[in-house]
Design a protein around this motif. Sequence first.
Motif: not given
Length: 57
Positions: A36-50
């Motif tokens: 990613s060339p810039g800032k990253v926002v990660l959003v997840g829940r359940s398995y995605g959170g892991v």
Amino acid sequence: MDGSGWEAVYYNLAKENPTTSLKDDAEVTRRAIAASPGKVVLVGRSYGGVIITRGWK
């Protein structure tokens, strides 16, 4: 209300994430963050959170 509004996002992410194992999925996340060339926002829940927890470290 249901999650159908996220359907297009799901299909786009499913193309990039192999969902073969926790290790592989976290590695895909690490590579995506690194590319990613810039800032990253990660959003997840359940398995995605892991995956997010393991992927950003």
